[in-house]
Design a protein around this motif. Structure first.
Motif, PDB file in Angstrom:
ATOM      1  N   LEU A   1       0.785  -1.325  -0.009  1.00 46.77           N
ATOM      2  CA  LEU A   1       0.059  -0.035   0.025  1.00 46.77           C
ATOM      3  C   LEU A   1       0.777   1.156   0.133  1.00 46.77           C
ATOM      4  O   LEU A   1       1.740   1.291   0.782  1.00 46.77           O
ATOM      5  CB  LEU A   1      -0.885   0.240   1.240  1.00 46.77           C
ATOM      6  CG  LEU A   1      -2.050  -0.940   1.381  1.00 46.77           C
ATOM      7  CD1 LEU A   1      -2.733  -0.785   2.700  1.00 46.77           C
ATOM      8  CD2 LEU A   1      -3.037  -0.926   0.322  1.00 46.77           C
ATOM      9  N   GLU A   2       0.635   2.187  -0.758  1.00 46.95           N
ATOM     10  CA  GLU A   2       1.194   3.255  -0.691  1.00 46.95           C
ATOM     11  C   GLU A   2       0.309   4.696  -0.788  1.00 46.95           C
ATOM     12  O   GLU A   2      -0.688   4.568  -1.301  1.00 46.95           O
ATOM     13  CB  GLU A   2       2.457   3.469  -1.949  1.00 46.95           C
ATOM     14  CG  GLU A   2       1.649   3.374  -3.366  1.00 46.95           C
ATOM     15  CD  GLU A   2       2.519   3.210  -4.465  1.00 46.95           C
ATOM     16  OE1 GLU A   2       3.778   2.681  -4.134  1.00 46.95           O
ATOM     17  OE2 GLU A   2       2.205   3.505  -5.644  1.00 46.95           O
ATOM     18  N   MET A   3       0.762   5.815  -0.436  1.00 49.63           N
ATOM     19  CA  MET A   3      -0.163   6.637  -0.374  1.00 49.63           C
ATOM     20  C   MET A   3      -0.481   7.466  -1.674  1.00 49.63           C
ATOM     21  O   MET A   3       0.664   7.708  -2.407  1.00 49.63           O
ATOM     22  CB  MET A   3       0.822   8.278   0.623  1.00 49.63           C
ATOM     23  CG  MET A   3      -0.110   9.292   0.870  1.00 49.63           C
ATOM     24  SD  MET A   3      -1.638   9.271   1.648  1.00 49.63           S
ATOM     25  CE  MET A   3      -1.221   8.605   3.280  1.00 49.63           C
ATOM     26  N   HIS A   4      -1.569   7.732  -1.831  1.00 53.97           N
ATOM     27  CA  HIS A   4      -1.995   8.253  -3.292  1.00 53.97           C
ATOM     28  C   HIS A   4      -2.259   9.777  -3.000  1.00 53.97           C
ATOM     29  O   HIS A   4      -3.386  10.474  -2.202  1.00 53.97           O
ATOM     30  CB  HIS A   4      -3.190   7.528  -3.773  1.00 53.97           C
ATOM     31  CG  HIS A   4      -3.789   7.876  -5.063  1.00 53.97           C
ATOM     32  ND1 HIS A   4      -4.831   8.713  -5.323  1.00 53.97           N
ATOM     33  CD2 HIS A   4      -3.274   7.843  -6.147  1.00 53.97           C
ATOM     34  CE1 HIS A   4      -4.942   8.882  -6.690  1.00 53.97           C
ATOM     35  NE2 HIS A   4      -3.873   8.315  -7.356  1.00 53.97           N
ATOM     36  N   GLU A   5      -1.464  10.502  -3.148  1.00 57.82           N
ATOM     37  CA  GLU A   5      -1.220  12.089  -3.034  1.00 57.82           C
ATOM     38  C   GLU A   5      -2.472  12.721  -3.441  1.00 57.82           C
ATOM     39  O   GLU A   5      -3.052  13.460  -2.815  1.00 57.82           O
ATOM     40  CB  GLU A   5      -0.034  12.746  -3.610  1.00 57.82           C
ATOM     41  CG  GLU A   5       0.289  14.137  -2.749  1.00 57.82           C
ATOM     42  CD  GLU A   5       0.318  13.832  -1.271  1.00 57.82           C
ATOM     43  OE1 GLU A   5      -0.467  14.759  -0.891  1.00 57.82           O
ATOM     44  OE2 GLU A   5       0.642  12.758  -0.673  1.00 57.82           O
ATOM     45  N   GLU A   6      -3.261  12.508  -4.587  1.00 55.22           N
ATOM     46  CA  GLU A   6      -4.148  13.127  -5.174  1.00 55.22           C
ATOM     47  C   GLU A   6      -5.414  12.829  -4.171  1.00 55.22           C
ATOM     48  O   GLU A   6      -6.272  13.786  -3.780  1.00 55.22           O
ATOM     49  CB  GLU A   6      -4.475  12.631  -6.530  1.00 55.22           C
ATOM     50  CG  GLU A   6      -5.384  13.782  -7.405  1.00 55.22           C
ATOM     51  CD  GLU A   6      -5.767  13.001  -8.489  1.00 55.22           C
ATOM     52  OE1 GLU A   6      -4.764  12.599  -9.470  1.00 55.22           O
ATOM     53  OE2 GLU A   6      -6.863  12.926  -8.921  1.00 55.22           O
ATOM     54  N   SER A   7      -5.512  11.556  -3.535  1.00 53.96           N
ATOM     55  CA  SER A   7      -6.854  11.171  -3.024  1.00 53.96           C
ATOM     56  C   SER A   7      -6.567  11.863  -1.525  1.00 53.96           C
ATOM     57  O   SER A   7      -7.351  12.239  -0.921  1.00 53.96           O
ATOM     58  CB  SER A   7      -6.798   9.713  -2.656  1.00 53.96           C
ATOM     59  OG  SER A   7      -7.168   9.072  -3.974  1.00 53.96           O
ATOM     60  N   ARG A   8      -5.306  12.092  -1.023  1.00 57.36           N
ATOM     61  CA  ARG A   8      -4.899  12.605   0.218  1.00 57.36           C
ATOM     62  C   ARG A   8      -5.487  13.907   0.176  1.00 57.36           C
ATOM     63  O   ARG A   8      -6.184  14.490   1.029  1.00 57.36           O
ATOM     64  CB  ARG A   8      -3.449  12.416   0.507  1.00 57.36           C
ATOM     65  CG  ARG A   8      -3.011  12.996   2.012  1.00 57.36           C
ATOM     66  CD  ARG A   8      -1.759  12.488   2.503  1.00 57.36           C
ATOM     67  NE  ARG A   8      -1.183  13.251   3.601  1.00 57.36           N
ATOM     68  CZ  ARG A   8      -0.847  14.633   3.322  1.00 57.36           C
ATOM     69  NH1 ARG A   8      -0.468  15.102   2.221  1.00 57.36           N
ATOM     70  NH2 ARG A   8      -0.362  15.315   4.451  1.00 57.36           N
ATOM     71  N   GLN A   9      -5.116  14.975  -0.867  1.00 59.99           N
ATOM     72  CA  GLN A   9      -5.484  16.324  -0.721  1.00 59.99           C
ATOM     73  C   GLN A   9      -6.989  16.297  -1.024  1.00 59.99           C
ATOM     74  O   GLN A   9      -7.478  17.339  -0.689  1.00 59.99           O
ATOM     75  CB  GLN A   9      -4.718  16.673  -2.545  1.00 59.99           C
ATOM     76  CG  GLN A   9      -3.410  16.980  -2.107  1.00 59.99           C
ATOM     77  CD  GLN A   9      -3.003  17.818  -1.016  1.00 59.99           C
ATOM     78  OE1 GLN A   9      -3.660  18.819  -0.564  1.00 59.99           O
ATOM     79  NE2 GLN A   9      -1.763  17.532  -0.332  1.00 59.99           N
ATOM     80  N   ARG A  10      -7.558  15.484  -1.690  1.00 63.59           N
ATOM     81  CA  ARG A  10      -9.110  15.530  -1.768  1.00 63.59           C
ATOM     82  C   ARG A  10      -9.813  15.482  -0.632  1.00 63.59           C
ATOM     83  O   ARG A  10     -10.741  16.077  -0.053  1.00 63.59           O
ATOM     84  CB  ARG A  10      -9.479  14.381  -2.850  1.00 63.59           C
ATOM     85  CG  ARG A  10     -11.060  14.204  -3.233  1.00 63.59           C
ATOM     86  CD  ARG A  10     -11.168  13.026  -4.026  1.00 63.59           C
ATOM     87  NE  ARG A  10     -10.947  13.474  -5.557  1.00 63.59           N
ATOM     88  CZ  ARG A  10     -11.985  14.024  -6.267  1.00 63.59           C
ATOM     89  NH1 ARG A  10     -13.001  14.489  -5.898  1.00 63.59           N
ATOM     90  NH2 ARG A  10     -11.447  14.436  -7.373  1.00 63.59           N
ATOM     91  N   ILE A  11      -9.136  14.523   0.330  1.00 62.24           N
ATOM     92  CA  ILE A  11      -9.801  14.423   1.541  1.00 62.24           C
ATOM     93  C   ILE A  11      -9.524  15.370   2.523  1.00 62.24           C
ATOM     94  O   ILE A  11     -10.395  15.909   3.413  1.00 62.24           O
ATOM     95  CB  ILE A  11      -9.151  13.128   2.360  1.00 62.24           C
ATOM     96  CG1 ILE A  11      -9.652  11.757   1.470  1.00 62.24           C
ATOM     97  CG2 ILE A  11      -9.437  12.734   3.760  1.00 62.24           C
ATOM     98  CD1 ILE A  11      -8.895  10.556   1.830  1.00 62.24           C
ATOM     99  N   ILE A  12      -8.152  16.129   2.426  1.00 64.18           N
ATOM    100  CA  ILE A  12      -8.005  17.371   3.133  1.00 64.18           C
ATOM    101  C   ILE A  12      -8.946  18.380   2.755  1.00 64.18           C
ATOM    102  O   ILE A  12      -9.464  18.853   3.701  1.00 64.18           O
ATOM    103  CB  ILE A  12      -6.458  17.567   2.807  1.00 64.18           C
ATOM    104  CG1 ILE A  12      -5.580  16.790   3.502  1.00 64.18           C
ATOM    105  CG2 ILE A  12      -6.229  18.947   3.594  1.00 64.18           C
ATOM    106  CD1 ILE A  12      -4.429  16.705   3.311  1.00 64.18           C
ATOM    107  N   THR A  13      -9.224  18.480   1.509  1.00 59.12           N
ATOM    108  CA  THR A  13     -10.094  19.491   1.157  1.00 59.12           C
ATOM    109  C   THR A  13     -11.358  19.373   1.520  1.00 59.12           C
ATOM    110  O   THR A  13     -12.496  20.368   2.178  1.00 59.12           O
ATOM    111  CB  THR A  13     -10.127  19.644  -0.495  1.00 59.12           C
ATOM    112  OG1 THR A  13      -9.017  19.615  -1.088  1.00 59.12           O
ATOM    113  CG2 THR A  13     -11.321  20.716  -1.013  1.00 59.12           C
TER     114      THR A  13
END
Lengths: 416, 416
Positions: free
Chosen positions: B89-101
């Motif tokens: 498993l690795e961090m998916h940065e786009e999804s992380r940003q979406r969650i932060i937003t």
């Protein structure tokens, strides 16, 4: 007793029907201490069904099927099961007579009589609501129970016959209590119960989001019902202490039933005035048998003209504040109670969408008004989410809940 | 492309939720020519889920899961899939940003960020309605698509992302038409279509009983949509020629939508007077966006007093014939239209049960009244079956259908 539910029917795989049978059986099986480890659905296909039997019985002690017991060429469950267990089909005379009686006065289609064929040595569950009997095969330590597909045939057959059969084979029960919560979302419920959820063992604690409400289901496993209830009580009490005002009831009790019972207990009568909900609040109250002693009348006043004519809402109020406003909600609640000569009036007015929203009054905005004789009329503002149907459903529940929460409070009307 | 739908969640096996996700996906997959050969549901259990993957991929080219993508300890689908395919498993940065937003302005729970972890090399479907992204793994000729469990997250993700992905992999379509029938039962429908059902190949013909109506679904398989529609048309035409008056519409169109459209087309306005249905007829009409140009008002007159006060039903009529009678149904329909100044009035009065039935007026007996300006008021008598909710639901549909069938007939009002 490890159990698999195997639902048979191409219509399930095409998505033409939702598999409510599997849910019904799972719920009922949990209630009698039978643990379901898998659901499988396969089409009306000989080879795949036979494989599904083999696959299921690798793990399961009991397989329960629904569907495929009818008389048409699509109905293969019985034949495949007989083949799987190496049994012949033979005429079950009692079932045959039952079918003949059922068709009394009508021509008996030859095909229907095929319903009365069962694998030799099988236990037969009579079908009180259709032609196909239920069938139970016990062989080599495995049990196969075959039930018809139509829910109105399957459910009573399970409850009246199959459940008793299975109960005789289990040594323990699962007992559940479902606490029904309105007015806060699933995330908020979870947050407030997080420590309990993290520490859960027996009973288990599971929150579920529904449209307009959240259910928290507690399930205890014990040797008997009393022991299970003893496990459930302290956990339920703790949840009540945290969420009490938002918990409107338990298990099968509906919000409308609670509200009707409260009105009855307080000798109140109610009239309803609806705009966006369009009759749903009235319909929910009328869903309760015996509502007539408290529910007097409902007004679906979708137009301004109807609000004026029926509820005596003043045209200037509509002009000044708009139909979707706390002022109009209050006037509607008062007008409904007065017109119907009720002690309580409840109203809804909102923007159900998809059109008609503005920046200041977006889709989903709903005002609820509540008049109770002898008190000041109060209103509540809700921002509901979802499509038109969801906004209307949530608004209906919020209106009934507003009544539920405010009816018992201070300043009871003098006649109470 | 053989496909299995694997729904993950202990709540499914406990029967706490009905598996509507499997039905939704099956329906949508059929529409894009993907053949579903099995549904399986397993609990939130590491070993069983891993076995389910192995089991499914024995046959299936594509496995689509729902559920278990959230951030809690119960949510194991992603982790088990990564393990099954031997991926980190690795961090998916786009999804992380979406969650932060998504959590802008609120505290971001640490756990939620775990939603943004995806197996290396996976295709990610963004979640427009929640935190957990969808994930697609392609490996060794097999495809695993993992979607979130909540329907309001899963459905748009499938429609907007996963469907396009799968469409690129198929070469053919399934197209369905569902003819919606009211006023005759499933057996009668089957009897009248028996020769067509017996001879079905492509399209297939499948009748389904619903509360108050029967659906006949035709499904054609072809290389493209036009070819599929060419296969469907002659069969649909034949069914129309046999059942036309009873077919009220197709596919997603509701009876209320049909009725509202007919009233609009004829420049009519309608008022509703309800007793046993308690607001459901009004609520059904208000379910249609834009109903306000034709739906003027609804009266839920559950009590005799309300029938007299609101609809000018004469007390002697109630006394002589009883509230559940064709005479009162007619007076209610006329009274509603007159009070609301509508050109059409429709009414229901019946015994919804469970109590209140007599030998001459049993539970389920419902009269519908229909007033159309310039015509004689007509009534219909129905003996509906089922519990209180079913009787009310069937009565609502029968009332709307009575309006649908009679509005276009002879003696149109002069203003038409």
């Amino acid at each position: 007793m490890i159990t698999e539910i195997l639902t048979v029917g191409t219509e399930i795989l095409l998505g033409n029907i939702v598999n409510a049978n599997a849910a019904f059986l799972s719920r009922e099986l949990a209630g009698i201490g039978v643990s379901v480890f898998r659901h499988t659905s396969v089409g009306d296909n000989h080879k795949r069904l036979k494989n599904a039997f083999a696959n299921a019985f690798e793990k399961a002690d009991v397989v329960i099927t629904t569907g495929g017991l009818g008389p048409t060429q699509d109905d293969i469950t019985k034949g495949v099961a007989a083949e799987y267990f190496g049994l012949e089909l033979e005429m079950h005379e009692e079932s045959r007579q039952r079918i003949i009686t059922r068709f009394a006065g009508r021509t008996l289609p030859e095909s229907v009589e095929r319903n009365a064929l069962v694998p030799q040595g099988a236990t037969v569950f009579p079908n009180e609501n259709g032609s196909a009997p239920g069938i139970c095969i016990e062989s080599g330590g495995k049990i196969l129970i075959m039930l018809p597909g139509p829910p109105h045939e399957m459910q009573p057959m399970f409850l009246n016959h199959a459940a008793a059969f299975l109960r005789g084979k289990t040594d323990g029960v699962f007992v559940s209590r479902t606490l029904k919560i309105i007015g806060i979302g699933e995330t908020a419920v979870e947050t407030r119960l997080q420590d309990l959820i993290d520490a859960q063992t027996n009973p288990t604690i599971a929150p579920y989001a529904k449209v307009g409400e959240v259910h928290v289901r507690l399930t205890a496993s014990a040797l008997n019902e009393t022991a299970a209830h003893d496990l459930l009580s302290p956990v339920a009490d703790e949840i009540y202490s945290r969420l009490s005002p938002q918990i409107y009831g338990e298990d099968e009790t509906s919000l409308a039933e609670i509200v009707i019972a409260m009105l009855k207990a307080k000798n109140q009568t109610v009239a309803v005035a609806e705009s966006c909900t369009g009759g749903l609040v009235s319909a929910d109250l009328v869903s309760v048998a015996g509502c007539s002693s408290v529910f007097l009348e409902g007004f679906t006043t979708y137009s301004n003209e109807a609000k004026i004519a029926r509820l005596s809402v003043s045209p200037s109020l509509l002009e000044t504040h708009g139909a979707v406003s706390p002022e109009v909600a209050a006037a509607m609640a008062e007008g409904a109670a007065k017109a119907a000569n009720a002690t309580v009036g409840i109203s809804t007015t909102g923007i159900a969408g998809p059109d008609g929203g503005t920046e200041s009054k977006p889709v989903g905005l709903v005002y609820v008004g509540l008049f109770i004789a002898g008190r000041e009329t109060i209103t509540a503002k809700f921002n509901t989410i979802g499509n038109r149907a969801e906004v209307r459903c949530r608004s209906t529940m919020l209106a009934l809940d507003f009544l539920r929460r405010n009816l018992p409070l201070d300043n009871p009307p003098t006649e109470c």
